[in-house]
Design an enzyme around this catalytic site. Structure first.
Site, PDB file in Angstrom:
ATOM      1  N   ARG A 533      46.474 -22.891  72.608  1.00 30.42           N
ATOM      2  CA  ARG A 533      46.341 -24.346  72.587  1.00 30.42           C
ATOM      3  C   ARG A 533      46.524 -24.884  73.991  1.00 30.42           C
ATOM      4  O   ARG A 533      47.413 -24.436  74.721  1.00 30.42           O
ATOM      5  CB  ARG A 533      47.416 -24.978  71.705  1.00 30.42           C
ATOM      6  CG  ARG A 533      46.964 -25.135  70.283  1.00 30.42           C
ATOM      7  CD  ARG A 533      47.567 -26.318  69.581  1.00 30.42           C
ATOM      8  NE  ARG A 533      49.012 -26.381  69.598  1.00 30.42           N
ATOM      9  CZ  ARG A 533      49.690 -27.415  69.090  1.00 30.42           C
ATOM     10  NH1 ARG A 533      49.046 -28.434  68.574  1.00 30.42           N
ATOM     11  NH2 ARG A 533      50.995 -27.428  69.128  1.00 30.42           N
ATOM     12  N   SER A 597      54.309 -16.582  73.962  1.00 35.66           N
ATOM     13  CA  SER A 597      55.162 -16.200  72.822  1.00 35.66           C
ATOM     14  C   SER A 597      55.353 -14.697  72.679  1.00 35.66           C
ATOM     15  O   SER A 597      55.133 -14.124  71.613  1.00 35.66           O
ATOM     16  CB  SER A 597      54.574 -16.763  71.542  1.00 35.66           C
ATOM     17  OG  SER A 597      54.327 -18.114  71.702  1.00 35.66           O
ATOM     18  N   ASP A 651      57.993 -19.366  72.821  1.00 39.11           N
ATOM     19  CA  ASP A 651      57.737 -20.432  71.838  1.00 39.11           C
ATOM     20  C   ASP A 651      59.016 -20.929  71.165  1.00 39.11           C
ATOM     21  O   ASP A 651      59.131 -22.103  70.811  1.00 39.11           O
ATOM     22  CB  ASP A 651      56.683 -20.029  70.787  1.00 39.11           C
ATOM     23  CG  ASP A 651      56.980 -18.711  70.093  1.00 39.11           C
ATOM     24  OD1 ASP A 651      57.946 -18.030  70.479  1.00 39.11           O
ATOM     25  OD2 ASP A 651      56.213 -18.342  69.171  1.00 39.11           O
TER      26      ASP A 651
HETATM   27  C1  BG6 Z   1      53.151 -23.349  66.917  1.00 42.98           C
HETATM   28  C2  BG6 Z   1      53.732 -23.338  68.296  1.00 42.98           C
HETATM   29  O1  BG6 Z   1      53.285 -24.603  66.338  1.00 42.98           O
HETATM   30  O2  BG6 Z   1      53.819 -22.383  66.119  1.00 42.98           O
HETATM   31  C3  BG6 Z   1      53.522 -21.956  68.893  1.00 42.98           C
HETATM   32  O3  BG6 Z   1      53.133 -24.321  69.096  1.00 42.98           O
HETATM   33  C4  BG6 Z   1      54.164 -20.938  67.987  1.00 42.98           C
HETATM   34  O4  BG6 Z   1      54.059 -21.899  70.171  1.00 42.98           O
HETATM   35  C5  BG6 Z   1      53.620 -21.078  66.612  1.00 42.98           C
HETATM   36  O5  BG6 Z   1      53.937 -19.644  68.505  1.00 42.98           O
HETATM   37  C6  BG6 Z   1      54.275 -20.113  65.667  1.00 42.98           C
HETATM   38  O6  BG6 Z   1      53.694 -20.179  64.388  1.00 42.98           O
HETATM   39  P1  BG6 Z   1      52.518 -19.226  63.892  1.00 42.98           P
HETATM   40  O7  BG6 Z   1      52.566 -19.403  62.423  1.00 42.98           O
HETATM   41  O8  BG6 Z   1      51.266 -19.750  64.530  1.00 42.98           O
HETATM   42  O9  BG6 Z   1      52.857 -17.872  64.361  1.00 42.98           O
HETATM   43  C1  GLC Z   2      57.228 -12.220  68.481  1.00 36.13           C
HETATM   44  C2  GLC Z   2      57.413 -12.340  69.975  1.00 36.13           C
HETATM   45  C3  GLC Z   2      58.361 -13.455  70.303  1.00 36.13           C
HETATM   46  C4  GLC Z   2      57.903 -14.727  69.636  1.00 36.13           C
HETATM   47  C5  GLC Z   2      57.739 -14.504  68.155  1.00 36.13           C
HETATM   48  C6  GLC Z   2      57.262 -15.736  67.440  1.00 36.13           C
HETATM   49  O1  GLC Z   2      58.432 -11.823  67.950  1.00 36.13           O
HETATM   50  O2  GLC Z   2      57.899 -11.129  70.475  1.00 36.13           O
HETATM   51  O3  GLC Z   2      58.423 -13.632  71.695  1.00 36.13           O
HETATM   52  O4  GLC Z   2      58.832 -15.733  69.879  1.00 36.13           O
HETATM   53  O5  GLC Z   2      56.848 -13.457  67.929  1.00 36.13           O
HETATM   54  O6  GLC Z   2      56.014 -16.151  67.869  1.00 36.13           O
END
Ligand code: BG6
Ligand code: GLC
Ligand code: BG6
Ligand code: GLC
Length: 908
Positions: A533, A597, A651
């Site tokens: 994003r 992340s 994240d």
């Molecule tokens: C989003 C965040 O809303 O949620 C991301 O902006 C995050 O940074 C993500 O990694 C995690 O949720 P999912 O379900 O997309 O893994």
């Molecule tokens: C995985 C990544 C971690 C992140 C999580 C959620 O565990 O290693 O860094 O925060 O996923 O997205």
């Protein structure tokens, strides 16, 4: 002598036909087809009332869901004990069902023993009645040389109304017929039986109508109605689930026990009730109840005949007005008498004998008249049953939108079986009332226990499936405490460790949370689970003014996620370029926050070396490199624009910051999405860095990588791990996050299917395909309101043809897997909050957790179970969960803003 005979012969010829006066006397019991159709229509209305959730409470006809969803299909098997209580006989049986193949159904072998139920037990304490049942069962086991020690599966035909929430939970409503034992109302009959019998597993309770339908369904697959015309009367049928309001789910059919004996209890039959019906009712043990049953059932027919004959005699219409004491005595004419009086050849002789037994001196005309009374009473009974049955058949026909219906009615009960004319009369009237239905009546000659055993066999199969596949997913409180303790040990070890550890505890170099003075325009880039994003965030003056946020989502193709590092970062740079064009800020050189992340080793807020990929990423040449640098390089390669990447954050950290903007108590960030992770504000030393409070990215997904979770890891988890991109790594994450839960479910389903317990043993290519069960499907499958309909449609989308039982099992598997996930996250969270509390030397901690991720936000039960578990395991902490509204990108922008502010402050 001869002359006397001749005179009396001529005299009797001149006299009126004795049946005529009976017809006149009993005109109100003779129902024509118009009246029967009217009764049928009334019963249809009653059925509707009973089925609807709004009117059920007030309905006389209870329409009880029986939780039997299909008629026998030949795959039932097993050896069962069976109890048959509530008809004219109490029986204990052993039933062996052997599975059949193809069109050849299996075989059923039965051994049975009838036991008397002493009169005093019928009206004694309920527990005494069940103790007697238990005693007879033990006697039977002894007689048949069946081990008393073993736990025997048991099927229970209980011929009284029960409110069932499953096959093995049945709350007793009320007695009927000759039973009235005390103290059972509202009690679970399965529990009552279990308390009386030890070492016997009660699998299923069914009403006799249901068991009869199943018995007959074993021989005729069209059998979808069960009918009892015995001591009492009742019927059941297969109703469409969409009309069974009392049970969740719309898909398929379920057997409904109508309890039609109570038809009329609210006055619906007032204009058809005679004075004799009123008298029978008044003298019964349940006055005002079971009105229809009292006009139809074998327990009452003899009595109705007696009352009619008594009144006629009193009026001088029979026996020259003579009445005997016997005739005045309740119960002296039985249904067996009624059947005997109507016998084809010996009927009149039998009538004479019966009347003589009652100390009466009947004339031949008296015999004809009394026989005719019997006929009218029993004919009315069969006519009323025909009207009820016509209503059921019409309903089924309308439900299925059929012009003609071919159906079989399974029938049992002494009246039907022993009354010589009853069946023929009934069949004829039913065919007249519903001419479009091709009805076959099938007598259940072996009683109802065969059917009860078939139901129990299905229940047993479901139970063993559950047991086999789901019990490893059930965690005790003790196990969850252990997980909490191991998480705590892992967190501490990670903080202390200089080298690699299961939980990495990565310093984030984020010290401050936002204070509302942040402002300006920032770019945020957010590389999460599967999406990238790009956001433009504009913080306005003060908290009162809303932050403006613009964003665009880019999906990352699999070949990019798992290609070369250069391609991945080039792709990200291309997305950023597109976004800057889209927003018209290509040359603004905006300060940028980068949510990345994945675990990064940081030495400052603006650098981060990727430790290892997790989740679905595996791009080459990235691990061990600085991700900020890689992105800058890619931007340079494009040579189009420039960015000032001021911060790289996980994240979890972005989420915590984003939520802290709303709630200053937010000092924890949690992601429960594609992956799972937590960050929190740590007070002490983090790795080598001496600090006051600093946010630590725990990377808790790595718990168990050192084997510490091996005792709860199931063979399904091992398979999922083996097939993952990072075997042996992120073991906790693989038990708890969206990317893996569907895979765990798929492994369980594969196992069940291979064992022939699901999808008819057919392992399809789809089922063999990794990744088919996405988190969104799990959420849909478990969504309460849509229930089985939704399961079926999800499975259909996936190309899996499921039966109703299949859908139930799939739903249960999903429930067990997601429940374990939520509990484990809750246990982990309990460890984190308790650690923070202890860090601060507090007895009690109030804290907020900022949360994001599809599993947390979209799954119907995950969040609730997580909260509950954390609460139970960390009772000294009051934890508030705050879902992040705008994702972690806003947090990354805030960190950049804080960074700028702090940098500015330092300069000043
Ligand atoms: C989003 C965040 O809303 O949620 C991301 O902006 C995050 O940074 C993500 O990694 C995690 O949720 P999912 O379900 O997309 O893994
Ligand atoms: C995985 C990544 C971690 C992140 C999580 C959620 O565990 O290693 O860094 O925060 O996923 O997205
Ligand atoms: C028997 C069934 O054949 O019929 C019982 O096994 C059922 O389950 C009974 O209750 C009904 O008939 P009656 O005449 O015994 O009440
Ligand atoms: C009574 C019971 C019912 C049973 C019927 C036939 O009506 O209430 O449950 O099916 O008798 O035995």
């Amino acid at each position: 002598m001869f002359a006397v005979h001749l005179v009396s012969f001529f005299f009797s010829k001149l006299q009126e036909d004795p049946t005529k006066k009976v017809d006149r006397f009993l005109y109100s019991m003779c129902l024509n087809d118009g009246q029967l159709s009217d009764i049928s229509a009334r019963f249809q209305a009653e059925m509707k009332k009973g089925l609807s959730i709004e009117s059920n409470a007030a309905a006389a006809v209870k329409m009880l869901p029986a939780h039997v969803r299909s008629t026998p299909d030949g795959t039932e098997k097993g050896q069962f004990l069976a109890l048959d209580l509530g008809g004219s006989k109490f029986k204990v049986l052993q039933v062996k069902v052997r599975e059949g193949t193809g069109i050849r159904k299996g075989e059923v072998e039965m051994e049975e023993q009838t036991y008397p139920v002493p009169r005093e037990l019928l009206s004694g304490r309920g527990t005494e009645l069940f103790d007697h049942v238990s005693k007879c069962l033990k006697d039977f086991l002894h007689e048949k040389n069946i081990s008393l020690e073993k736990k025997h599966p048991l099927a229970f035909t209980f011929s009284f109304p029960c409110e069932q929430s499953s096959l093995n939970k049945a709350l007793f409503l009320n007695w009927s017929k000759h039973y009235r034992a005390r103290g059972l109302q509202g009690k679970d009959m399965i529990q009552a039986l279990r308390e009386a019998i030890d070492r016997t597993g009660v699998l299923a309770l069914v009403n006799d109508t249901v068991a009869t339908m199943m018995t007959c369904g074993f021989d005729d697959q069209h059998c979808e109605v069960g009918l009892i015309i015995g001591t009492g009367t009742n019927a059941c049928y297969m109703e469409e689930m969409r009309h069974v309001d009392l049970v969740e789910g719309d898909e398929g059919r379920m057997c409904v026990n109508t309890e039609w004996g109570a038809f009329g209890d609210d006055g619906a039959l007032k204009d058809y009730i005679t004075e004799f019906d009123r008298d029978v009712d008044a003298a019964s043990s349940n006055p005002g109840r079971q009105i229809f049953e009292k006009m139809v059932g074998g327990m009452y027919l003899g009595e109705l005949v007696r009352l009619v004959v008594l009144k006629m005699a009193k009026q001088g219409l029979l026996f020259d007005g003579c009445v005997s004491d016997a005739l005045r005595t309740k119960g002296r004419i039985t249904t067996a008498n009624v059947a005997a009086m109507e016998e084809y050849k010996n009927g009149l002789k039998n009538t004479r004998d019966i009347l003589m037994d009652l100390d009466l001196t009947p004339s031949p005309d008296d015999c004809i008249a009394v026989q005719h009374v019997s006929t009218i009473v029993s004919f009315r009974s069969s006519n009323l049953v025909a009207a009820g049955l016509a209503a059921i058949l019409t309903r089924i026909q309308q439900n299925r939108n059929l012009r003609t219906l071919r159906i079989t009615v399974g029938v049992d009960g002494t009246v039907y079986k022993t009354h010589p004319q009853y069946p023929k009369r009934l069949h004829k009237v039913v065919r007249r009332l519903v001419p479009d239905c091709h009805v076959r009546f099938l007598l259940s000659d072996s009683g109802s226990s065969k059917g009860a055993a078939l139901v129990a066999a299905v229940a047993q199969r479901l139970a063993s499936q559950r047991q086999k596949s789901l019990s490893p997913f059930t965690l005790s409180q003790g196990q969850l405490q252990l997980v909490k303790a191991r998480m705590r040990v892992g967190l501490e070890a990670g903080l202390r460790s200089k080298g690699p550890s299961a939980i990495k505890m990565l310093p984030s170099f984020v010290y401050h949370r936002p204070n509302g003075t942040e402002r300006g325009k920032y770019l945020a880039l957010d590389l999460g689970g599967t999406n990238f994003r790009a956001l433009l965030v504009h913080f306005k003056k003060g908290l009162q003014q809303k932050t403006r946020l613009y964003h665009k989502l880019y999906t990352i193709p699999l070949e990019i996620m798992q290609g070369t590092g250069e391609d991945l970062f080039d792709y990200l740079a291309a997305c950023v370029s597109d976004f800057l064009d889209y927003m018209g800020v290509k040359h603004a050189h905006l300060p940028t926050g980068f949510t990345f992340s994945f675990p990064c080793e940081q030495t400052s807020i603006a650098t981060g070396t990727l430790v290892s990929w997790t989740k679905g990423f595996k791009a080459t040449d990235c691990e061990g490199h600085d991700v900020v640098n890689m992105l800058q390089e890619a931007i340079k390669r494009r040579n189009e624009f420039d960015l000032d990447i001021a911060a790289v954050v996980n994240d979890t950290v972005g989420t915590m910051m984003s939520c802290a903007y709303e709630d200053p108590q937010c000092e924890i960030g949690l992601i429960a999405g594609t992956g799972t992770n937590v960050c929190y504000m740590e007070e002490k030393k983090a790795g080598d860095v001496e600090t006051e409070k600093m946010c630590i990215n725990t990377e808790w997904g790595g718990l168990g990588d050192d084997g510490s979770l091996d005792d709860i890891i199931t063979p399904y988890d091992i398979e999922v791990d083996k097939q993952s991109l990072n075997p042996g790594k992120q073991r906790f994450e693989k038990l708890t996050s969206g990317m893996y839960l569907g895979e765990v479910v798929r492994q369980v389903l594969l196992d069940l299917t291979r064992g022939g317990l699901l999808f008819r043993g057919h392992v399809t290519e789809t089922l063999k395909t990794p990744g088919i069960f996405q988190t969104k499907y799990l959420s849909q499958i478990e969504s309460d309101h849509l229930a089985l309909l939704q399961v079926r449609s999800v499975l259909q989308q996936l190309g899996l043809e499921s039966t109703c039982n299949d859908s139930m099992i799939v739903k249960e598997v999903c429930g067990a897997v997601s429940r374990r996930a939520a509990q484990l996250c809750g246990a982990g969270m309990a460890a984190v909050v308790d650690k923070i509390r202890e860090n601060r030397g507090l007895d009690h901690l109030n804290i907020t957790v900022g949360v994001d991720g599809a599993l947390y936000k979209q799954h119907p039960h995950f969040a609730g179970i997580l909260h509950d578990t954390a609460k139970v395991l960390a009772p000294q902490c009051n934890v508030t969960f705050l879902p992040s509204e705008e994702g972690s990108g806003k947090g990354a922008a805030l960190i950049t803003a804080v960074q700028k502010r702090e940098g500015q402050n330092r300069k000043d």
